[in-house]
Design a protein around this motif. Structure first.
Motif, PDB file in Angstrom:
ATOM      1  N   LEU A 336      38.081  25.009  35.137  1.00 26.74           N
ATOM      2  CA  LEU A 336      37.906  26.395  34.940  1.00 26.74           C
ATOM      3  C   LEU A 336      39.476  27.196  34.685  1.00 26.74           C
ATOM      4  O   LEU A 336      40.147  27.058  35.368  1.00 26.74           O
ATOM      5  CB  LEU A 336      37.432  27.601  35.878  1.00 26.74           C
ATOM      6  CG  LEU A 336      36.217  27.569  36.637  1.00 26.74           C
ATOM      7  CD1 LEU A 336      35.683  27.982  37.663  1.00 26.74           C
ATOM      8  CD2 LEU A 336      34.782  27.033  35.801  1.00 26.74           C
ATOM      9  N   ALA A 337      39.450  27.747  33.121  1.00 29.12           N
ATOM     10  CA  ALA A 337      40.489  28.673  33.123  1.00 29.12           C
ATOM     11  C   ALA A 337      40.318  30.368  34.343  1.00 29.12           C
ATOM     12  O   ALA A 337      39.723  30.347  34.598  1.00 29.12           O
ATOM     13  CB  ALA A 337      40.512  28.543  31.344  1.00 29.12           C
ATOM     14  N   HIS A 338      41.932  30.289  33.904  1.00 29.98           N
ATOM     15  CA  HIS A 338      41.826  31.989  34.270  1.00 29.98           C
ATOM     16  C   HIS A 338      43.088  32.466  33.129  1.00 29.98           C
ATOM     17  O   HIS A 338      43.392  32.482  32.318  1.00 29.98           O
ATOM     18  CB  HIS A 338      42.690  31.634  35.607  1.00 29.98           C
ATOM     19  CG  HIS A 338      43.558  30.699  35.471  1.00 29.98           C
ATOM     20  ND1 HIS A 338      45.394  31.544  35.339  1.00 29.98           N
ATOM     21  CD2 HIS A 338      44.308  29.523  35.733  1.00 29.98           C
ATOM     22  CE1 HIS A 338      46.560  30.708  35.768  1.00 29.98           C
ATOM     23  NE2 HIS A 338      46.066  29.421  35.895  1.00 29.98           N
ATOM     24  N   ASP A 339      42.984  33.954  33.313  1.00 34.77           N
ATOM     25  CA  ASP A 339      43.655  34.964  33.162  1.00 34.77           C
ATOM     26  C   ASP A 339      44.858  34.377  33.290  1.00 34.77           C
ATOM     27  O   ASP A 339      45.422  34.435  34.494  1.00 34.77           O
ATOM     28  CB  ASP A 339      43.628  36.223  33.550  1.00 34.77           C
ATOM     29  CG  ASP A 339      42.212  36.721  33.958  1.00 34.77           C
ATOM     30  OD1 ASP A 339      41.414  35.699  32.962  1.00 34.77           O
ATOM     31  OD2 ASP A 339      41.834  37.984  33.637  1.00 34.77           O
ATOM     32  N   GLY A 340      45.902  34.689  32.062  1.00 38.34           N
ATOM     33  CA  GLY A 340      47.392  34.091  32.124  1.00 38.34           C
ATOM     34  C   GLY A 340      47.005  32.315  32.128  1.00 38.34           C
ATOM     35  O   GLY A 340      48.997  32.395  31.873  1.00 38.34           O
ATOM     36  N   LEU A 341      46.832  31.778  31.710  1.00 40.20           N
ATOM     37  CA  LEU A 341      46.530  30.134  31.641  1.00 40.20           C
ATOM     38  C   LEU A 341      47.542  30.143  30.325  1.00 40.20           C
ATOM     39  O   LEU A 341      47.535  30.574  29.020  1.00 40.20           O
ATOM     40  CB  LEU A 341      44.918  29.318  31.727  1.00 40.20           C
ATOM     41  CG  LEU A 341      45.214  28.161  31.311  1.00 40.20           C
ATOM     42  CD1 LEU A 341      45.608  27.284  32.186  1.00 40.20           C
ATOM     43  CD2 LEU A 341      43.762  27.335  30.524  1.00 40.20           C
ATOM     44  N   HIS A 342      48.460  29.788  30.706  1.00 38.45           N
ATOM     45  CA  HIS A 342      49.369  29.201  29.512  1.00 38.45           C
ATOM     46  C   HIS A 342      49.227  27.618  28.611  1.00 38.45           C
ATOM     47  O   HIS A 342      49.509  26.142  29.740  1.00 38.45           O
ATOM     48  CB  HIS A 342      50.875  29.158  30.077  1.00 38.45           C
ATOM     49  CG  HIS A 342      51.575  28.891  28.388  1.00 38.45           C
ATOM     50  ND1 HIS A 342      53.674  28.268  28.614  1.00 38.45           N
ATOM     51  CD2 HIS A 342      51.973  29.066  27.053  1.00 38.45           C
ATOM     52  CE1 HIS A 342      53.682  28.097  27.966  1.00 38.45           C
ATOM     53  NE2 HIS A 342      52.848  28.716  27.045  1.00 38.45           N
TER      54      HIS A 342
END
Length: 373
Positions: A336-342
């Motif tokens: 799962l991605a998350h907010d702020g993933l770079h």
């Protein structure tokens, strides 16, 4: 008074780009307002973490929670090979765009957006567009007597390009009529009022290859419930493959698009970002199992899911533990991605041949000649 300087993430090196997930959540965002106000969740089987705390409650109470999710959005930072200034391309500007910009853009030194790619015309993709004015750097213009008469874009920047298909741009024109009206210029390049200075770029087909200041981007259609079209985007060209493929709002993939995606998958996708709303089937979004099946078909090097309803899919870390087991059992690197993933180190192009030709989608003449934006 100037604000204090802060440390910012360095831009990608020339000829490359990176991507930052500005939002990874459902259209309501997470925590959902109703869940917090009513003190309960409908998704009983996935709404509670192993420690007994409700997922949305943890998201509401923990400011650093990865279960907190804003509307799906992505920022791409592209450094042209010629060493000119970094270009900033954003996908979607939904209801939570302002919150996402405040949370993430300062960390990357982003003051302006050069182009906005829109997937579709729903609220979670377009309703933050009024704030685009603050994503352009302007400077006051004075007349010969020193009187303030208007504003111009700093650094000789051009208008922000709003790029999508006709249906989506028509919806934006209905909701924000002032964003596509001719600019109120009191002299060339000088705006009377500080409003977003935009240029609507309507692609001729849902399947087309373009360039945004030298960065190749292929647009392709997917179905976001029934045959309602939402656009996906494939960035860059490395040999005949794409470093980054992004599909944020999808239930089904049209046959022609699937043929093309499978061909791209055979040549190699470095990072695949795709919609996965919940555990249970949904009429307009892929479920976790449906998204996993698409990943199995395309076999990207890495995959990240977005668009999650945290209560309906489960706690971020617990689900990622579950997904991590697929690496050993099926060779799938998916989270799962998350907010702020770079996500970094994407090569935009590697050969002169790539600069001359874009990838062609099946049965689409318009895609044969990439358009330079």
């Amino acid at each position: 008074m100037a604000h204090a300087q802060r440390c910012v993430q360095a831009p990608p090196p020339p000829g490359s780009f990176d991507a930052i997930v500005l939002g990874s959540g459902v259209s309501t965002a997470v925590p959902q307002l109703a869940h917090v106000l009513h003190g309960r969740c409908e998704s009983a089987s996935t709404a509670v973490r192993k420690d007994g705390l409700a997922v949305c409650q943890e998201a509401a109470e923990n400011a650093a929670s990865k279960n907190r999710r804003l509307n799906v959005s992505l920022l791409v930072r592209y450094s042209p090979e010629d060493g000119s200034r970094v270009r900033h391309i954003m996908i979607d500007a939904g209801k939570t765009m302002r919150q996402a910009a405040l949370a993430t853009l300062p960390m990357y030194g982003v003051k302006s957006i050069d182009a906005l790619l829109l997937t579709h015309g729903h609220a979670d993709a377009i309703l933050g567009m009024d704030d685009l004015r603050d994503l352009q750097v302007t400077e006051k213009v004075l007349d010969e007597k020193g009187q303030h008469i208007g504003y111009r874009l700093a650094d000789a920047a051009g208008p922000m390009q709003i790029i999508s298909n006709k249906a989506t741009l028509d919806r934006v024109r209905e909701v924000f009529p002032y964003l596509h009206e001719p600019p109120d210029l009191i002299r060339p390049g000088v705006l009377r009022r500080r409003i977003a200075y935009t240029e609507f770029v309507e692609v001729s087909h849902d399947e087309v290859a373009i360039q945004i200041d030298g960065l190749p981007v292929t647009l392709f259609p997917v179905w976001h419930g029934g045959t309602y079209v939402s656009l996906g985007f494939a960035f860059g060209a490395e040999g005949s493959s794409y470093p980054l493929v992004y599909i944020s709002d999808v239930k089904d993939v049209p046959p022609n698009t699937m043929i093309w995606l499978e061909a791209v998958g055979q040549r190699g996708i470095e990072v695949f970002i795709v919609d996965a709303l919940a555990r249970q089937p949904h009429p307009t979004h892929m479920s976790l199992d449906e998204a996993l099946n698409l990943v199995r078909k395309l076999r990207p090097q890495r995959s990240f899911f977005v668009g999650m309803d945290s209560c309906a899919i489960g706690d971020h870390d617990e689900v990622n533990e579950e997904l991590a087991a697929l690496k050993a059992s099926e060779g799938l690197d998916v989270q799962l991605a998350h907010d702020g993933l770079h996500l970094s180190n994407f090569v935009a192009m590697r050969s002169a041949e790539n600069k001359r030709a874009g990838s062609v989608l099946p049965s689409t003449d318009a895609a044969k000649h990439p358009r330079r934006m």
